[in-house]
Design a protein around this motif. Structure first.
Motif, PDB file in Angstrom:
ATOM      1  N   ARG A 181       0.957  -1.010   0.035  1.00 36.49           N
ATOM      2  CA  ARG A 181       0.208   0.171   0.131  1.00 36.49           C
ATOM      3  C   ARG A 181       0.932   1.357   0.124  1.00 36.49           C
ATOM      4  O   ARG A 181       0.486   2.118  -0.923  1.00 36.49           O
ATOM      5  CB  ARG A 181      -0.848  -0.009   1.258  1.00 36.49           C
ATOM      6  CG  ARG A 181      -1.793   1.235   1.191  1.00 36.49           C
ATOM      7  CD  ARG A 181      -2.628   1.112   2.723  1.00 36.49           C
ATOM      8  NE  ARG A 181      -3.374   0.052   2.645  1.00 36.49           N
ATOM      9  CZ  ARG A 181      -4.668  -0.177   2.412  1.00 36.49           C
ATOM     10  NH1 ARG A 181      -5.249   0.579   1.700  1.00 36.49           N
ATOM     11  NH2 ARG A 181      -5.197  -1.632   2.723  1.00 36.49           N
ATOM     12  N   GLN A 182       1.871   1.338   0.969  1.00 35.52           N
ATOM     13  CA  GLN A 182       2.645   2.345   0.940  1.00 35.52           C
ATOM     14  C   GLN A 182       3.465   2.702  -0.196  1.00 35.52           C
ATOM     15  O   GLN A 182       3.600   3.842  -0.915  1.00 35.52           O
ATOM     16  CB  GLN A 182       3.685   2.505   2.311  1.00 35.52           C
ATOM     17  CG  GLN A 182       4.325   3.691   2.531  1.00 35.52           C
ATOM     18  CD  GLN A 182       3.550   4.743   2.772  1.00 35.52           C
ATOM     19  OE1 GLN A 182       2.321   4.555   3.660  1.00 35.52           O
ATOM     20  NE2 GLN A 182       3.713   6.061   2.270  1.00 35.52           N
ATOM     21  N   GLU A 183       3.956   1.650  -0.965  1.00 31.32           N
ATOM     22  CA  GLU A 183       4.684   1.894  -2.172  1.00 31.32           C
ATOM     23  C   GLU A 183       3.812   2.502  -3.223  1.00 31.32           C
ATOM     24  O   GLU A 183       4.310   3.176  -3.962  1.00 31.32           O
ATOM     25  CB  GLU A 183       5.364   0.441  -2.531  1.00 31.32           C
ATOM     26  CG  GLU A 183       6.652   0.089  -1.728  1.00 31.32           C
ATOM     27  CD  GLU A 183       6.124  -0.639  -0.435  1.00 31.32           C
ATOM     28  OE1 GLU A 183       4.882  -0.832  -0.183  1.00 31.32           O
ATOM     29  OE2 GLU A 183       6.950  -0.969   0.286  1.00 31.32           O
ATOM     30  N   LEU A 184       2.585   1.778  -3.565  1.00 27.45           N
ATOM     31  CA  LEU A 184       1.611   2.334  -4.545  1.00 27.45           C
ATOM     32  C   LEU A 184       1.448   3.661  -4.175  1.00 27.45           C
ATOM     33  O   LEU A 184       1.189   4.553  -5.131  1.00 27.45           O
ATOM     34  CB  LEU A 184       0.547   1.542  -4.347  1.00 27.45           C
ATOM     35  CG  LEU A 184       0.498  -0.002  -5.059  1.00 27.45           C
ATOM     36  CD1 LEU A 184      -0.791  -0.942  -4.463  1.00 27.45           C
ATOM     37  CD2 LEU A 184       0.818   0.079  -6.378  1.00 27.45           C
ATOM     38  N   LEU A 185       1.326   3.870  -2.960  1.00 25.74           N
ATOM     39  CA  LEU A 185       0.595   5.464  -2.605  1.00 25.74           C
ATOM     40  C   LEU A 185       2.074   6.542  -3.208  1.00 25.74           C
ATOM     41  O   LEU A 185       1.682   7.534  -3.541  1.00 25.74           O
ATOM     42  CB  LEU A 185       0.484   5.723  -1.145  1.00 25.74           C
ATOM     43  CG  LEU A 185       0.124   7.212  -0.689  1.00 25.74           C
ATOM     44  CD1 LEU A 185      -1.137   7.479  -1.342  1.00 25.74           C
ATOM     45  CD2 LEU A 185      -0.099   7.103   0.743  1.00 25.74           C
ATOM     46  N   GLU A 212      -6.769   8.116  -9.772  1.00 21.15           N
ATOM     47  CA  GLU A 212      -8.432   7.784  -9.159  1.00 21.15           C
ATOM     48  C   GLU A 212      -8.270   6.072  -9.041  1.00 21.15           C
ATOM     49  O   GLU A 212      -8.915   5.617  -8.015  1.00 21.15           O
ATOM     50  CB  GLU A 212      -9.260   8.047 -10.221  1.00 21.15           C
ATOM     51  CG  GLU A 212      -9.692   9.465 -10.165  1.00 21.15           C
ATOM     52  CD  GLU A 212     -10.650   9.834 -11.280  1.00 21.15           C
ATOM     53  OE1 GLU A 212     -11.242  10.920 -11.165  1.00 21.15           O
ATOM     54  OE2 GLU A 212     -11.182   8.782 -11.973  1.00 21.15           O
ATOM     55  N   SER A 213      -7.881   5.435 -10.071  1.00 27.11           N
ATOM     56  CA  SER A 213      -8.145   3.944  -9.722  1.00 27.11           C
ATOM     57  C   SER A 213      -6.875   3.515  -8.664  1.00 27.11           C
ATOM     58  O   SER A 213      -7.499   2.485  -7.955  1.00 27.11           O
ATOM     59  CB  SER A 213      -7.511   3.259 -11.131  1.00 27.11           C
ATOM     60  OG  SER A 213      -8.324   3.797 -12.210  1.00 27.11           O
ATOM     61  N   ILE A 214      -5.897   3.803  -8.799  1.00 30.07           N
ATOM     62  CA  ILE A 214      -4.889   3.427  -7.550  1.00 30.07           C
ATOM     63  C   ILE A 214      -5.444   3.749  -6.078  1.00 30.07           C
ATOM     64  O   ILE A 214      -5.517   2.735  -5.146  1.00 30.07           O
ATOM     65  CB  ILE A 214      -3.448   4.021  -7.592  1.00 30.07           C
ATOM     66  CG1 ILE A 214      -2.838   3.323  -8.876  1.00 30.07           C
ATOM     67  CG2 ILE A 214      -2.526   3.545  -6.685  1.00 30.07           C
ATOM     68  CD1 ILE A 214      -1.629   4.051  -9.334  1.00 30.07           C
ATOM     69  N   SER A 216      -8.670   4.257  -5.153  1.00 28.64           N
ATOM     70  CA  SER A 216      -9.902   3.521  -5.115  1.00 28.64           C
ATOM     71  C   SER A 216      -9.363   2.001  -4.611  1.00 28.64           C
ATOM     72  O   SER A 216     -10.147   1.527  -3.915  1.00 28.64           O
ATOM     73  CB  SER A 216     -10.762   3.509  -6.332  1.00 28.64           C
ATOM     74  OG  SER A 216     -10.300   2.712  -7.561  1.00 28.64           O
ATOM     75  N   LYS A 217      -8.305   1.503  -5.147  1.00 32.21           N
ATOM     76  CA  LYS A 217      -7.891   0.251  -4.730  1.00 32.21           C
ATOM     77  C   LYS A 217      -7.211   0.144  -3.451  1.00 32.21           C
ATOM     78  O   LYS A 217      -7.451  -0.762  -2.559  1.00 32.21           O
ATOM     79  CB  LYS A 217      -6.827  -0.230  -5.778  1.00 32.21           C
ATOM     80  CG  LYS A 217      -6.417  -1.661  -5.818  1.00 32.21           C
ATOM     81  CD  LYS A 217      -7.540  -2.561  -6.270  1.00 32.21           C
ATOM     82  CE  LYS A 217      -7.303  -3.819  -6.272  1.00 32.21           C
ATOM     83  NZ  LYS A 217      -8.629  -4.837  -6.940  1.00 32.21           N
ATOM     84  N   ILE A 218      -6.489   1.307  -3.017  1.00 34.51           N
ATOM     85  CA  ILE A 218      -5.831   1.389  -1.549  1.00 34.51           C
ATOM     86  C   ILE A 218      -6.634   1.924  -0.683  1.00 34.51           C
ATOM     87  O   ILE A 218      -6.078   1.644   0.509  1.00 34.51           O
ATOM     88  CB  ILE A 218      -4.290   1.836  -1.935  1.00 34.51           C
ATOM     89  CG1 ILE A 218      -4.702   3.442  -2.105  1.00 34.51           C
ATOM     90  CG2 ILE A 218      -3.752   1.297  -3.146  1.00 34.51           C
ATOM     91  CD1 ILE A 218      -3.200   4.182  -2.349  1.00 34.51           C
ATOM     92  N   ASN A 219      -7.484   2.704  -1.180  1.00 33.77           N
ATOM     93  CA  ASN A 219      -8.404   3.225   0.009  1.00 33.77           C
ATOM     94  C   ASN A 219      -9.815   2.761  -0.265  1.00 33.77           C
ATOM     95  O   ASN A 219     -10.765   3.740  -0.672  1.00 33.77           O
ATOM     96  CB  ASN A 219      -8.292   4.905  -0.124  1.00 33.77           C
ATOM     97  CG  ASN A 219      -7.161   5.278   0.111  1.00 33.77           C
ATOM     98  OD1 ASN A 219      -6.300   4.750   1.256  1.00 33.77           O
ATOM     99  ND2 ASN A 219      -6.774   6.433  -0.325  1.00 33.77           N
ATOM    100  N   ILE A 220     -10.115   1.386   0.202  1.00 34.63           N
ATOM    101  CA  ILE A 220     -11.471   0.935   0.156  1.00 34.63           C
ATOM    102  C   ILE A 220     -12.542   1.715   1.072  1.00 34.63           C
ATOM    103  O   ILE A 220     -13.354   1.839   0.470  1.00 34.63           O
ATOM    104  CB  ILE A 220     -11.261  -0.457   0.222  1.00 34.63           C
ATOM    105  CG1 ILE A 220     -10.383  -1.168  -0.521  1.00 34.63           C
ATOM    106  CG2 ILE A 220     -12.768  -1.337   0.165  1.00 34.63           C
ATOM    107  CD1 ILE A 220     -10.285  -2.454  -0.440  1.00 34.63           C
ATOM    108  N   ASP A 221     -12.104   2.029   2.277  1.00 34.82           N
ATOM    109  CA  ASP A 221     -13.135   2.448   3.066  1.00 34.82           C
ATOM    110  C   ASP A 221     -12.892   3.976   3.300  1.00 34.82           C
ATOM    111  O   ASP A 221     -13.953   4.772   3.680  1.00 34.82           O
ATOM    112  CB  ASP A 221     -13.157   1.685   4.486  1.00 34.82           C
ATOM    113  CG  ASP A 221     -13.377   0.314   4.433  1.00 34.82           C
ATOM    114  OD1 ASP A 221     -13.799  -0.124   3.612  1.00 34.82           O
ATOM    115  OD2 ASP A 221     -12.565  -0.453   5.344  1.00 34.82           O
TER     116      ASP A 221
END
Length: 631
Positions: A181-185, A212-214, A216-221
């Motif tokens: 998650r952190q690397e993607l962010l 937007e896609s990333i 929505s994937k890493i912040n589901i809630d």
């Protein structure tokens, strides 16, 4: 095959060598169009043939592995079939791993979306291959977040990488997303900045969609990023890649049963809704009676015949200035904005007296109310002021372009107004009269004083035309009244101040730094002004100055700026007389021709290559034109 069916040992390395040799010589379509369907059928239910197929590809020498793997990836329909044919080849063979995770994803961008889905789906279908999927995603994100790649890669490759990232995200499971998650962010923030800084709208929109896609994937809630951009087929395709749609088979009988059940439950739902509405209408009767007020019994006043009072717009330009600068009456301010352009054009003498002051007010004018088309109304009023009094207003606007305390939007508004005013000044005023060629005229009306020596030839010509018999009549032709080019005397005031101070950075404005988008707009503006100045006296000097300007910026990293520079070359070649080009700029043209050749061969942007090739052809045509002119 006979040895295999008989249970005897055999070697298929020779077949692997033949397969690799054929594929590396460019004949993979011919052999794999037959071999792949056969292997698909044999491996569907026979695990022995699966192992034979895996062994067949594993025994291909490394120097031919790329051609074989690429052929199988392109010819195999779907990730599950590709997994059945290749097995864990990417885990066992380093060359195949490099081809699948590096070359097909990062170095090539000619493959279709279906090939990308098959390739990345293949990596996701086995637990031994999933680490390679995460590794490929990380390398794709590093490339996507690189500012150098965003500047030097063509838009087609950036679109390809964006598709690959979204397909990878669609295959990630929740634990895998949590682990990276952190690397993607971090990669998302870096890549979003690089893409939003681009001058090309397509690249900026790619950055928005992927971010937007990333998110929505890493912040589901939690909260997710949301941008405003224009939806088109490309954006909808990109968003659809984030949703994994596994292939499935539709059974008609099941669908029919489901439809029947749905239709059977529909009346029940309607009936229950109807009963609930009835209950709701019956229950609150007592409460509603208690809440009624005596005023509710009054009959409303009929206002259908009322008319809205319209505020009159000012009649004089000085009154408009007072309203725009100090009036608190919103209706009057709105009427003034709408009427200002027509007032300026109807009263040019009065407009010239306050032209610079009016241009200053319009440049800083902000929208007080929600007026439909406010930006267009303000821009048209600015163009009217500039065309009415070109020299002082052009001096003011060009000086303000490089001044402090202006936003980028205001600077680009200045460029837009200069271009629109130059177009209006350079085009002739159309006062066309329709002339029907060969149309018979029953009579000739003589104007007063037609018996003078000036009009006798016109009278004779009219009589000849009226008595001439014609067998064919052409289409009506419009005679355009000729008029002088009003831009010719003021072109220098529009052009030279814009080209003078581009290399002087200010505290809030740096054209050669981070404000490269405004630099691209400036370069395109100069190209348009150069083109509109054709056949003017000052055009040779403008062409020489523009060529020096282009030569300084020819290696700019932004493709939008390079496209503008190449447009400047085209405008110069079309506007400056050929004789003056060869007399005054011979050496510069030779160097420019060499640079254009390098752009055609090496520039990563397709539009830049196309413009450079057009310029080379234009130079060649001018050279041939000079050869045909007799000395």
């Amino acid at each position: 095959v006979c040895f295999i069916l008989g249970g005897l040992d055999c070697s298929i390395s020779f077949v692997s060598h033949v397969l690799g040799k054929v594929c590396v010589h460019g004949r993979h379509k011919e052999i794999l169009s037959v071999l792949v369907p056969l292997l698909m059928d044999l491996t569907k239910s026979d695990c022995i043939w699966q192992r034979i197929c895996w062994r067949l590809i594993e025994c291909v020498p490394d120097r031919w592995m790329e051609a074989v793997v690429l052929g199988f990836v392109q010819r195999t329909p779907g990730a599950d079939v590709l997994s059945r044919l290749l097995g864990n080849l990417v885990v066992k063979n380093k060359k195949a791993q490099f081809v699948v995770t590096q070359k097909l994803l990062l170095l090539q961008y000619c493959h279709t979306t279906a090939v990308l889905q098959s390739l990345l789906g293949y990596l996701s279908l086995d637990s031994l291959r999933r680490p390679l999927l995460l590794k490929a995603l990380q390398e794709l994100m590093d490339t996507w977040g690189s500012s150098s790649a965003a500047k030097h890669s063509p838009p087609e490759q950036q679109l390809y990488i964006s598709k690959a990232i979204l397909i990878c995200l669609s295959h990630l499971k929740e634990p895998e997303v949590e682990s990276c998650r952190q690397e993607l962010l971090t990669s998302m923030m870096e890549g979003m900045k690089c893409h939003l800084d681009s001058s090309l709208p397509q690249i900026r929109r790619l950055g928005m969609i992927v971010a937007e896609s990333i998110s929505s994937k890493i912040n589901i809630d939690g909260p997710v990023l949301k941008f405003q951009y224009e939806e088109d087929d490309e954006s909808r395709e990109l968003k659809s890649l984030l949703v994994q749609t596994p292939p499935f088979t539709v059974v008609p009988s099941l669908l029919d049963n489901e439809n029947k059940k749905a239709n059977a439950t529909l009346p029940l739902v309607l009936e229950s809704n109807k009963s609930s509405r009835t209950a709701a209408s019956v229950m609150p009767v007592e409460e509603s009676d208690a809440e009624l007020d005596s005023d509710d019994d009054l009959i409303p006043y009929d206002m259908s015949g009322d008319k809205e009072l319209k505020t009159k717009a000012p009649v004089y330009i000085r009154d408009c200035i007072e309203v725009l600068t100090g009036s608190e009456n919103v209706d009057k301010w709105e009427a003034t904005v709408k009427a200002l352009e027509s007032l300026v054009r109807k009263n040019p003498a009065a407009a010239r007296e306050v032209s610079v002051e009016l241009a200053k007010i319009l440049l800083h004018l902000e929208e007080k109310t929600c007026i439909e088309g406010f930006v267009e109304l303000r821009q048209r009023a600015q163009v009217a002021v500039l065309t009415t009094d070109p020299i002082p207003v052009a001096k003011y606007l060009t000086s303000q372009f490089y001044s402090l305390n202006y936003s980028l939007r205001q600077r680009m508004d200045i460029l837009d107004v200069l271009v629109l005013a130059a177009q209006e000044l350079s085009y002739p005023k159309f006062h066309g009269k329709t002339k029907h060629s060969g149309a018979p005229k029953p009579c000739i009306q003589l104007l007063p004083g037609s018996d003078s020596s000036k009009d006798w030839r016109r009278v004779v010509d009219e009589r000849i035309k009226s008595k001439t018999r014609r067998f064919a009549t052409g289409q009506p032709q419009v005679e355009l009244a000729s008029s002088p080019n009003e831009f010719s005397s003021v072109a220098g005031h529009f052009f030279f101040p814009l080209i003078q101070h581009f290399d002087r950075p200010l505290a809030t404005f740096d054209l050669l730094g981070e404000d490269h988008f405004v630099l691209g707009r400036l370069v395109h503006t100069l190209a348009i002004l150069m083109y509109l100045a054709v056949n003017t006296v000052v055009v040779p000097a403008m062409g020489k100055a523009l060529l020096e300007f282009v030569w300084v910026l020819r290696f700019h990293t932004d493709s939008f700026v390079r496209q503008g520079l190449l447009s400047c070359i085209s405008s110069m070649l079309l506007s400056v007389p050929t004789e003056r080009l060869l007399e005054d700029m011979t050496e510069e043209l030779l160097e420019t021709q060499s640079w254009l050749g390098d752009v055609v061969e090496k520039d990563p942007d397709g539009d830049c290559r196309r413009l450079a090739l057009q310029n080379l052809l234009l130079m060649e045509n001018l050279k041939n034109k000079l050869k045909t002119v007799p000395s």
